[in-house]
Design a protein around this motif. Structure first.
Motif, PDB file in Angstrom:
ATOM      1  N   GLY A  29      12.876 -17.884  16.422  1.00  0.00           N
ATOM      2  CA  GLY A  29      12.049 -18.624  15.490  1.00  0.00           C
ATOM      3  C   GLY A  29      10.605 -18.721  15.910  1.00  0.00           C
ATOM      4  O   GLY A  29       9.714 -18.838  15.083  1.00  0.00           O
ATOM      5  N   CYS A  30      10.356 -18.660  17.219  1.00  0.00           N
ATOM      6  CA  CYS A  30       8.988 -18.919  17.657  1.00  0.00           C
ATOM      7  C   CYS A  30       8.527 -18.022  18.800  1.00  0.00           C
ATOM      8  O   CYS A  30       7.352 -17.801  18.950  1.00  0.00           O
ATOM      9  CB  CYS A  30       8.853 -20.386  18.080  1.00  0.00           C
ATOM     10  SG  CYS A  30       9.824 -20.802  19.552  1.00  0.00           S
ATOM     11  N   GLN A  46       9.703 -23.226  21.703  1.00  0.00           N
ATOM     12  CA  GLN A  46       9.471 -24.484  21.008  1.00  0.00           C
ATOM     13  C   GLN A  46      10.606 -24.887  20.065  1.00  0.00           C
ATOM     14  O   GLN A  46      10.826 -26.067  19.866  1.00  0.00           O
ATOM     15  CB  GLN A  46       8.169 -24.409  20.205  1.00  0.00           C
ATOM     16  CG  GLN A  46       6.948 -24.116  21.040  1.00  0.00           C
ATOM     17  CD  GLN A  46       6.673 -25.176  22.087  1.00  0.00           C
ATOM     18  OE1 GLN A  46       6.657 -26.352  21.780  1.00  0.00           O
ATOM     19  NE2 GLN A  46       6.496 -24.764  23.321  1.00  0.00           N
ATOM     20  N   CYS A  47      11.314 -23.914  19.470  1.00  0.00           N
ATOM     21  CA  CYS A  47      12.209 -24.260  18.366  1.00  0.00           C
ATOM     22  C   CYS A  47      13.679 -24.393  18.737  1.00  0.00           C
ATOM     23  O   CYS A  47      14.417 -25.089  18.062  1.00  0.00           O
ATOM     24  CB  CYS A  47      12.050 -23.271  17.224  1.00  0.00           C
ATOM     25  SG  CYS A  47      12.800 -21.657  17.485  1.00  0.00           S
ATOM     26  N   ALA A  65      16.075 -22.186  18.408  1.00  0.00           N
ATOM     27  CA  ALA A  65      16.990 -21.377  17.603  1.00  0.00           C
ATOM     28  C   ALA A  65      17.681 -20.298  18.431  1.00  0.00           C
ATOM     29  O   ALA A  65      18.719 -19.777  18.029  1.00  0.00           O
ATOM     30  CB  ALA A  65      16.244 -20.736  16.438  1.00  0.00           C
ATOM     31  N   LYS A  97      16.983 -21.156  26.591  1.00  0.00           N
ATOM     32  CA  LYS A  97      16.279 -20.568  25.453  1.00  0.00           C
ATOM     33  C   LYS A  97      16.068 -19.095  25.788  1.00  0.00           C
ATOM     34  O   LYS A  97      15.283 -18.746  26.661  1.00  0.00           O
ATOM     35  CB  LYS A  97      14.970 -21.303  25.184  1.00  0.00           C
ATOM     36  CG  LYS A  97      15.225 -22.714  24.676  1.00  0.00           C
ATOM     37  CD  LYS A  97      13.954 -23.453  24.387  1.00  0.00           C
ATOM     38  CE  LYS A  97      14.284 -24.833  23.834  1.00  0.00           C
ATOM     39  NZ  LYS A  97      13.076 -25.618  23.564  1.00  0.00           N
ATOM     40  N   CYS A 143      18.545 -22.851  12.239  1.00  0.00           N
ATOM     41  CA  CYS A 143      18.575 -23.524  13.540  1.00  0.00           C
ATOM     42  C   CYS A 143      19.988 -23.785  14.035  1.00  0.00           C
ATOM     43  O   CYS A 143      20.183 -24.170  15.187  1.00  0.00           O
ATOM     44  CB  CYS A 143      17.826 -24.851  13.472  1.00  0.00           C
ATOM     45  SG  CYS A 143      18.711 -26.134  12.532  1.00  0.00           S
ATOM     46  N   ASN A 165      14.966 -28.659  20.080  1.00  0.00           N
ATOM     47  CA  ASN A 165      15.495 -27.917  18.939  1.00  0.00           C
ATOM     48  C   ASN A 165      14.853 -28.454  17.666  1.00  0.00           C
ATOM     49  O   ASN A 165      14.895 -29.647  17.402  1.00  0.00           O
ATOM     50  CB  ASN A 165      17.020 -28.085  18.828  1.00  0.00           C
ATOM     51  CG  ASN A 165      17.748 -27.422  19.961  1.00  0.00           C
ATOM     52  OD1 ASN A 165      17.744 -27.927  21.077  1.00  0.00           O
ATOM     53  ND2 ASN A 165      18.396 -26.317  19.688  1.00  0.00           N
ATOM     54  N   ILE A 166      14.300 -27.550  16.868  1.00  0.00           N
ATOM     55  CA  ILE A 166      13.641 -27.954  15.640  1.00  0.00           C
ATOM     56  C   ILE A 166      14.487 -27.555  14.438  1.00  0.00           C
ATOM     57  O   ILE A 166      14.949 -26.419  14.339  1.00  0.00           O
ATOM     58  CB  ILE A 166      12.246 -27.308  15.524  1.00  0.00           C
ATOM     59  CG1 ILE A 166      11.333 -27.838  16.627  1.00  0.00           C
ATOM     60  CG2 ILE A 166      11.635 -27.571  14.148  1.00  0.00           C
ATOM     61  CD1 ILE A 166       9.988 -27.146  16.711  1.00  0.00           C
ATOM     62  N   CYS A 167      14.666 -28.515  13.531  1.00  0.00           N
ATOM     63  CA  CYS A 167      15.297 -28.258  12.244  1.00  0.00           C
ATOM     64  C   CYS A 167      14.312 -28.706  11.176  1.00  0.00           C
ATOM     65  O   CYS A 167      13.864 -29.851  11.181  1.00  0.00           O
ATOM     66  CB  CYS A 167      16.608 -29.037  12.110  1.00  0.00           C
ATOM     67  SG  CYS A 167      17.345 -28.811  10.472  1.00  0.00           S
ATOM     68  N   ARG A 168      13.990 -27.827  10.279  1.00  0.00           N
ATOM     69  CA  ARG A 168      13.020 -28.162   9.229  1.00  0.00           C
ATOM     70  C   ARG A 168      13.694 -28.672   7.962  1.00  0.00           C
ATOM     71  O   ARG A 168      13.017 -29.033   7.019  1.00  0.00           O
ATOM     72  CB  ARG A 168      12.171 -26.935   8.910  1.00  0.00           C
ATOM     73  CG  ARG A 168      11.362 -26.491  10.113  1.00  0.00           C
ATOM     74  CD  ARG A 168      10.444 -25.338   9.733  1.00  0.00           C
ATOM     75  NE  ARG A 168       9.795 -24.786  10.902  1.00  0.00           N
ATOM     76  CZ  ARG A 168       8.657 -25.244  11.429  1.00  0.00           C
ATOM     77  NH1 ARG A 168       8.074 -26.285  10.899  1.00  0.00           N
ATOM     78  NH2 ARG A 168       8.127 -24.671  12.484  1.00  0.00           N
TER      79      ARG A 168
END
Length: 161
Positions: free
Chosen positions: A39-40, A44-45, A47, A58, A103, A133-136
């Motif tokens: 994802g990045c 940062q994310c 995924a 990661k 994600c 972990n980022i979830c949008r």
């Protein structure tokens, strides 16, 4: 090019990798394990989280050559032996802990690592653990609920969001 050998989801694999190839690319391109998402490329994310020798990593920040001889587990290796969903995967489905799904693999892998270290985390502990972990899409509430359910905790009092 360097030959890299590791055990991925219980199966020994070898492949050619440039010394600068990321583990995420080795898994996706070389092993066709596309559940590990990118994802990045900057850590940062989350995924791209996989387990390397039992630790959540990661995979966009680890070189494939660094995984030489390691035990690697990806989302494709999370299902039960009979192919049914693992407890964590089933909890994500049952409690709507996913929306677009991008994600989800990283979230499931992070959740598995958390539950291995802390079998009964509370909501605060889960939220702190998932900071990487980022979830949008989901707002995290149902992800937290799914992880609590996977740990065997009663989530019936948690409102659906």
């Amino acid at each position: 090019m360097t030959t890299v050998t590791m055990t991925v989801n219980g199966r020994e694999v070898s492949g050619e990798a440039e010394p600068r190839m990321l583990l995420a690319h080795f898994l996706r391109e070389g092993q066709r394990l596309t559940g590990t998402h990118l994802g990045c490329d900057t850590s940062q994310c989350g995924a791209c989280v996989v387990h390397v020798d039992g630790r959540a990593v990661k995979s966009c920040t680890m070189l494939a050559v660094e995984a030489e001889g390691a035990e690697v587990r990806t989302i494709e290796g999370m299902a039960n032996q009979d192919g049914s969903l693992s407890v964590i995967q089933q909890a994500f489905q049952d409690h709507h802990g996913l929306q677009c799904g991008f994600c989800t693999a990283g979230m499931v892998m992070s959740a598995a690592a958390l539950l291995a270290d802390n079998p009964k985390p509370d909501e605060r502990e889960i939220r702190e653990y998932l900071e990487g972990n980022i979830c949008r899409c989901t707002g995290y509430h149902n992800i937290v609920k799914a992880i609590m359910a996977a740990s065997g905790q009663d989530v019936s009092a948690m409102a659906a969001e």
